[in-house]
Design an enzyme around this catalytic site. Structure first.
Site, PDB file in Angstrom:
ATOM      1  N   CYS A   1     -20.621  -9.400  -8.317  1.00  0.00           N
ATOM      2  CA  CYS A   1     -21.507  -8.464  -7.616  1.00  0.00           C
ATOM      3  C   CYS A   1     -22.951  -8.624  -8.080  1.00  0.00           C
ATOM      4  O   CYS A   1     -23.890  -8.368  -7.314  1.00  0.00           O
ATOM      5  CB  CYS A   1     -21.064  -7.022  -7.867  1.00  0.00           C
ATOM      6  SG  CYS A   1     -19.528  -6.557  -7.041  1.00  0.00           S
TER       7      CYS A   1
ATOM      8  N   CYS B   1     -26.471  -6.646  -7.033  1.00  0.00           N
ATOM      9  CA  CYS B   1     -26.360  -6.097  -5.673  1.00  0.00           C
ATOM     10  C   CYS B   1     -25.803  -4.673  -5.707  1.00  0.00           C
ATOM     11  O   CYS B   1     -24.847  -4.384  -6.424  1.00  0.00           O
ATOM     12  CB  CYS B   1     -25.455  -6.987  -4.827  1.00  0.00           C
ATOM     13  SG  CYS B   1     -25.226  -6.400  -3.131  1.00  0.00           S
TER      14      CYS B   1
ATOM     15  N   CYS C   1     -15.500  10.733   0.358  1.00  0.00           N
ATOM     16  CA  CYS C   1     -15.304   9.464   1.065  1.00  0.00           C
ATOM     17  C   CYS C   1     -14.795   9.718   2.486  1.00  0.00           C
ATOM     18  O   CYS C   1     -13.840  10.478   2.690  1.00  0.00           O
ATOM     19  CB  CYS C   1     -14.303   8.608   0.292  1.00  0.00           C
ATOM     20  SG  CYS C   1     -13.829   7.074   1.128  1.00  0.00           S
TER      21      CYS C   1
ATOM     22  N   ASP D   1       0.828  -1.206   0.000  1.00  0.00           N
ATOM     23  CA  ASP D   1       0.000   0.000   0.000  1.00  0.00           C
ATOM     24  C   ASP D   1       0.862   1.256   0.000  1.00  0.00           C
ATOM     25  O   ASP D   1       0.613   2.201   0.739  1.00  0.00           O
ATOM     26  CB  ASP D   1      -0.948  -0.003   1.205  1.00  0.00           C
ATOM     27  CG  ASP D   1      -2.014   1.084   1.098  1.00  0.00           C
ATOM     28  OD1 ASP D   1      -2.351   1.465  -0.028  1.00  0.00           O
ATOM     29  OD2 ASP D   1      -2.494   1.558   2.145  1.00  0.00           O
TER      30      ASP D   1
ATOM     31  N   CYS E   1     -23.468   4.009   1.479  1.00  0.00           N
ATOM     32  CA  CYS E   1     -22.503   5.082   1.709  1.00  0.00           C
ATOM     33  C   CYS E   1     -23.222   6.342   2.192  1.00  0.00           C
ATOM     34  O   CYS E   1     -24.034   6.920   1.463  1.00  0.00           O
ATOM     35  CB  CYS E   1     -21.737   5.385   0.424  1.00  0.00           C
ATOM     36  SG  CYS E   1     -20.535   6.730   0.625  1.00  0.00           S
TER      37      CYS E   1
ATOM     38  N   CYS F   1     -23.421  -1.782  -1.192  1.00  0.00           N
ATOM     39  CA  CYS F   1     -22.311  -0.880  -0.849  1.00  0.00           C
ATOM     40  C   CYS F   1     -22.590   0.536  -1.326  1.00  0.00           C
ATOM     41  O   CYS F   1     -22.315   1.508  -0.614  1.00  0.00           O
ATOM     42  CB  CYS F   1     -20.998  -1.410  -1.412  1.00  0.00           C
ATOM     43  SG  CYS F   1     -20.982  -1.618  -3.224  1.00  0.00           S
TER      44      CYS F   1
ATOM     45  N   CYS G   1     -19.068   0.445   3.546  1.00  0.00           N
ATOM     46  CA  CYS G   1     -19.329  -0.248   2.276  1.00  0.00           C
ATOM     47  C   CYS G   1     -18.803  -1.677   2.291  1.00  0.00           C
ATOM     48  O   CYS G   1     -19.293  -2.534   1.539  1.00  0.00           O
ATOM     49  CB  CYS G   1     -18.766   0.537   1.088  1.00  0.00           C
ATOM     50  SG  CYS G   1     -16.970   0.597   0.964  1.00  0.00           S
TER      51      CYS G   1
END
Length: 312
Positions: free
Chosen positions: A181, A184, A207, A126, A191, A187, A237
């Site tokens: 997914c 669906c 966000c 990351d 939010c 998520c 989410c």
């Protein structure tokens, strides 16, 4: 036993819950990245503009690389009652800093590659210009979901992604080409700040994770009112994703278990010195926004209550 299988077995021994191998070639999402940046969805993360060429073409990250080993590191732990109350911290930040914890074991895996003849084994956790989720999808470890997270069908999405760029020529795994997914949209619907412009398109400037960690500057009041108690990061989410609800299991990495208990004291960061902050949170992800950033987050979430010295 072939070398790829040896590497995957070693990754499993080190505690990684997934390992795949892909190539460092050009991204399939280069145009989308350019459009996303041009629309300002990256906010103040100017480093993304500087890294854009390498994100579009990961082979520029390490020109000698022939393969990329991608690993998943599970950090999930179920919410405790206190984790659901303000001030709330995202699951990944309740333990030790994953850059160190994951990075240390990723370094051991890189050393294993060197033992097998690699002269290049460059690790990323990351950090750096690595399009980690795409590499994970390309390495067969999951699909990129509507909330832009990489989801693995065995374990959900509560994991860190690490990568090793190596000059070893390794057999590649098949990409994960199925979008599971379906119809669906949990998520997207969940939010609270409406940060998703469209499926797989996140406006980072709305966000909660970006606003409490990456952004430099004040948090808009109209968004802070929707933070649902989060003062660092956000799990919303991910929490509502059926794949997580069904398949996420507790991490076996002790350093990721909760040890960051902020408590409900609104004065915590207001009264803390920089030295005290470094002692208490220096080995946690909270070091990223730092003391001033955490003060800003607390003020945004608690509003007038922090100025009056109460949180009730």
């Amino acid at each position: 036993m072939n070398l790829a299988l040896l590497i995957k077995n070693r990754a499993q021994e080190l505690g990684f819950v997934g390992c795949g191998i892909t190539h460092p070639g050009p991204s399939a999402y280069g145009e989308q990245l350019d459009e996303w940046l041009a629309k300002g969805y990256g906010g103040t993360m100017r480093y993304l503009h500087r890294q854009a060429n390498r994100r579009r073409n990961p082979s520029l990250i390490a020109r000698e690389a022939r393969s990329v080993v991608v690993v998943l590191d599970n950090y999930y732990s179920p919410d405790r009652e206190e984790d659901r109350q303000a001030p709330r911290v995202a699951k990944y930040a309740r333990g030790s800093d994953y850059h160190r914890v994951t990075g240390q074991r990723l370094g051991e895996l890189a050393e294993f590659l060197r033992d097998q003849g690699a002269t290049l084994a460059r690790t990323y956790t990351d950090a750096g210009p690595v399009p980690e989720r795409e590499l994970g999808q390309r390495a067969g470890l999951g699909w990129i979901a509507k909330n832009s997270m990489l989801v693995n069908p065995r374990i959900g999405s509560f994991f860190f992604i690490g990568s090793i760029f190596t000059d070893l020529t390794l057999p590649l795994d098949q990409p994960f080409d199925t979008d599971r997914c379906g119809s669906c949209s949990r998520c997207l619907d969940a939010c609270p700040t409406d940060a998703f412009v469209a499926p797989r398109v996140l406006d980072a400037t709305r966000c909660i994770s970006y606003l409490t960690i990456e952004q430099r500057g004040p948090i808009p009041d109209e968004l802070a009112d929707r933070f649902q108690g989060y003062v660092f990061g956000c799990d919303i989410c991910n929490d509502v994703c059926p794949w997580n609800q069904r398949f996420s299991g507790p991490t076996e990495i002790a350093e990721f278990l909760p040890n960051t208990d902020l408590g409900a004291t609104a004065e915590l960061f207001e009264e803390m010195s920089p030295e005290q902050f470094a002692t208490r949170f220096g080995d946690t992800p909270l070091e990223r926004p730092g003391l001033e950033g955490m003060r800003r987050n607390y003020r945004a979430v608690f509003g007038a209550r922090i100025r009056s010295g109460t949180t009730g």
